[in-house]
Design a protein around this motif. Structure first.
Motif, PDB file in Angstrom:
ATOM      1  N   GLU A  55       0.877  -1.170   0.000  1.00 11.94           N
ATOM      2  CA  GLU A  55       0.000   0.000   0.000  1.00 11.94           C
ATOM      3  C   GLU A  55       0.915   1.221   0.000  1.00 11.94           C
ATOM      4  N   ALA A  56       1.525   1.448  -1.178  1.00 10.18           N
ATOM      5  CA  ALA A  56       2.614   2.418  -1.300  1.00 10.18           C
ATOM      6  C   ALA A  56       2.262   3.827  -0.835  1.00 10.18           C
ATOM      7  N   PRO A  57       1.061   4.362  -1.106  1.00  8.28           N
ATOM      8  CA  PRO A  57       0.782   5.737  -0.668  1.00  8.28           C
ATOM      9  C   PRO A  57       0.909   5.935   0.843  1.00  8.28           C
ATOM     10  N   GLU A  58       0.650   4.908   1.618  1.00  3.44           N
ATOM     11  CA  GLU A  58       0.790   5.012   3.058  1.00  3.44           C
ATOM     12  C   GLU A  58       2.228   4.778   3.515  1.00  3.44           C
ATOM     13  N   LEU A  59       2.983   4.037   2.716  1.00  2.00           N
ATOM     14  CA  LEU A  59       4.249   3.501   3.215  1.00  2.00           C
ATOM     15  C   LEU A  59       5.499   4.132   2.626  1.00  2.00           C
ATOM     16  N   LEU A  60       5.449   4.615   1.371  1.00  2.00           N
ATOM     17  CA  LEU A  60       6.668   5.025   0.663  1.00  2.00           C
ATOM     18  C   LEU A  60       6.709   6.509   0.359  1.00  2.00           C
ATOM     19  N   LYS A  61       7.928   7.050   0.317  1.00  2.00           N
ATOM     20  CA  LYS A  61       8.193   8.401  -0.168  1.00  2.00           C
ATOM     21  C   LYS A  61       8.471   8.332  -1.682  1.00  2.00           C
ATOM     22  N   PRO A  62       8.460   9.470  -2.370  1.00  2.00           N
ATOM     23  CA  PRO A  62       8.837   9.471  -3.793  1.00  2.00           C
ATOM     24  C   PRO A  62      10.277   9.032  -4.041  1.00  2.00           C
ATOM     25  N   THR A  63      11.097   9.009  -2.989  1.00  2.00           N
ATOM     26  CA  THR A  63      12.470   8.510  -3.087  1.00  2.00           C
ATOM     27  C   THR A  63      12.528   6.984  -3.003  1.00  2.00           C
ATOM     28  N   LEU A  64      11.364   6.347  -2.754  1.00  2.00           N
ATOM     29  CA  LEU A  64      11.187   4.914  -2.530  1.00  2.00           C
ATOM     30  C   LEU A  64      11.724   4.453  -1.185  1.00  2.00           C
ATOM     31  N   GLN A  65      11.943   5.393  -0.273  1.00  2.00           N
ATOM     32  CA  GLN A  65      12.245   5.054   1.110  1.00  2.00           C
ATOM     33  C   GLN A  65      10.943   4.822   1.878  1.00  2.00           C
ATOM     34  N   PHE A  66      10.962   3.880   2.814  1.00  2.00           N
ATOM     35  CA  PHE A  66       9.814   3.716   3.700  1.00  2.00           C
ATOM     36  C   PHE A  66       9.724   4.922   4.634  1.00  2.00           C
ATOM     37  N   ARG A  67       8.519   5.404   4.821  1.00  6.44           N
ATOM     38  CA  ARG A  67       8.326   6.580   5.682  1.00  6.44           C
ATOM     39  C   ARG A  67       8.764   6.293   7.115  1.00  6.44           C
ATOM     40  N   GLN A  68       8.519   5.080   7.608  1.00  8.38           N
ATOM     41  CA  GLN A  68       8.818   4.775   8.999  1.00  8.38           C
ATOM     42  C   GLN A  68      10.214   4.184   9.208  1.00  8.38           C
ATOM     43  N   ARG A  69      10.935   3.922   8.098  1.00  8.95           N
ATOM     44  CA  ARG A  69      12.317   3.431   8.213  1.00  8.95           C
ATOM     45  C   ARG A  69      13.069   3.860   6.964  1.00  8.95           C
ATOM     46  N   GLU A  70      13.767   4.980   7.031  1.00 14.37           N
ATOM     47  CA  GLU A  70      14.318   5.599   5.829  1.00 14.37           C
ATOM     48  C   GLU A  70      15.513   4.859   5.253  1.00 14.37           C
TER      49      GLU A  70
END
Length: 452
Positions: free
Chosen positions: A325-340
């Motif tokens: 569920e990428a919109p909740e989980l990923l940044k446009p850099t493809l880093q996870f929001r909760q673990r960069e």
């Protein structure tokens, strides 16, 4: 660390190593097989052997061209091992994957480990998750615990492949649609009676059974529907899809220039086969993804004129694909929001198509290397196809997110409205490539001014 040596993982590992950063590439094959793979080679193409349209005024072609300009190993290798496919970039599957495997196996900064990664690495480990839609059960379970999501999957399928020497060329003919390029496809024409008999057989053929836990959630990806599912959707659905006869003409039907006469004489439906290997011995049925039992595939597909004696090198298969569920989980850099320090790449992010998987691998690998070097991560402008895809998957409305292939609808509107479609797509292309050049030049100047 890069987990998974598919298209995305192969590209990511190459970009990391090319930046001077050591990388460990983990691939579970051949120790553990997936439902769709047939070899232990890297970047194995499990469905089609085509990356889509080659022309840069088409969405897939623009994405390929952007990747060429960014130094993609996977796309440059595809160019080297291409086979005739009209206006598409198709490759000799075996030679292509073997070449990529060889490059990474001999790179001094790449360490390859053939094993299953059971869990996500520790939070301090810079990791690219490129396990694809066929992520192994143990890692997928760990990923579900980490993300708190368990509802993102669909069913995908692959087409059968036949031995070219067993195709009856007295019935079939060579041509490309609208005579674009050389006559690169083998075409099997059907009259109206043959088409309806074939559709009836598809509808009554026995399908392979899904596992019990899959039956209640059998959602297909609309861009890759099984041929029997298309048949169920209406009498003419296949004729407006993979069996459309428009633009295909057998010279044996006569050299006719009158458009109305050609329309009246053309076949009622046409099954196309695309070359799989450089030598033209293997051919796949375009658009014939299927979940029929293998015996049923042989019986029904041999009803196609020209394939009555066809020998099947590989039958079609269907498999469950997992995505985030990428919109909740990923940044446009493809880093996870909760673990960069954890990044994702490829089809698991919710992009669809080979070139899109490579694009994700390029961006995730580039940003993983930048993290290791102490540099800021980058995102590409949304006017480029790569940037448009990564911004879409990270910003789309959550809750209804579905995999997305490259398309011009993702790009911001042009400053000037252009009605002609070909000119409009050309303008999208010109803007995308110009903005990509500006973005890379700007980033290079920043890196020189602020070295790690």
């Amino acid at each position: 660390m890069v987990i998974g040596a598919g298209l995305a993982g192969t590209e990511a590992a190459w970009q990391i190593a090319s930046s001077g950063v050591p990388v460990t590439l983990i691939e579970m094959r051949p120790i553990k097989r997936s439902p769709a793979h047939h070899s232990a080679e890297f970047a194995e193409l499990v469905c089609s052997n085509s990356f889509g349209a080659l022309s840069s005024d088409r969405a897939a072609g623009l994405l390929q061209e952007e990747l060429r300009r960014l130094g993609s190993l996977v796309i440059s290798t595809a160019d080297q091992h291409s086979v005739p496919a009209g206006g598409a970039l198709a490759v000799d599957r075996g030679r292509y994957s073997a070449a990529l495997t060889d490059v990474l196996e001999h790179h001094p900064l790449v360490t390859i480990e053939r094993r299953e990664q059971m869990h996500l690495p520790a939070a301090d480990k810079i990791t690219v998750l490129a396990t694809g839609p066929l992520t192994s059960d143990s890692l997928a379970s760990d990923l579900r615990d980490f993300t708190g999501r368990d509802d993102c999957h669909f069913f995908d399928a692959a087409s059968p492949i036949v031995d070219g020497e067993t195709i009856d060329m007295e019935m079939a003919f060579r041509a490309s649609r609208y005579d674009k390029g050389d006559a690169d496809y083998i075409n099997c024409p059907m009259d109206q009676h043959q088409y309806h008999a074939f559709r009836t057989a598809l509808l009554s053929a026995e399908q392979a059974q899904l596992k019990d836990f899959e039956k209640d959630s059998a959602t297909f990806f609309e861009g890759c529907l099984p041929i029997e599912e298309l048949a169920r959707r209406g009498d003419d659905t296949m004729r407006y899809g993979p069996l459309k006869p428009i633009g295909l003409w057998d010279p044996r039907w006569g050299d006719v220039n009158d458009r109305d006469v050609r329309r009246a004489r053309r076949a009622y439906a046409v099954v196309q086969l695309r070359q799989e290997d450089r030598d033209g011995r293997l051919w796949n049925l375009v658009g014939f993804q299927t979940n029929l039992k293998w015996g049923e595939q042989k019986r029904v597909l041999r009803m196609i004129p020209g394939l009555e004696q066809a020998e099947f090198v590989r039958f079609g298969v269907m498999h469950r694909n997992t995505f985030l569920e990428a919109p909740e989980l990923l940044k446009p850099t493809l880093q996870f929001r909760q673990r960069e320090r954890l990044l994702a790449a490829g089809q698991i992010t919710g992009t669809e198509g080979y070139a899109a998987a490579v694009a994700g691998g390029w961006l995730a690998g580039t940003n993983a290397a930048r993290l290791a070097l102490g540099q800021p991560t980058i995102e590409l402008p949304s006017t480029c196809m790569i940037g448009a895809l990564t911004h879409f998957i990270s910003e789309a409305p959550s809750g209804k997110f579905q995999p997305m292939p490259p398309n011009f609808g993702l790009l911001p509107a042009l400053a000037e409205k252009i009605r002609d479609k070909r000119r409009r797509y050309g303008a999208y292309r010109d803007r995308a490539l110009a903005d990509l050049l500006l973005a890379t030049e700007k980033q290079e100047s920043v890196d020189v001014a602020c070295p790690a």
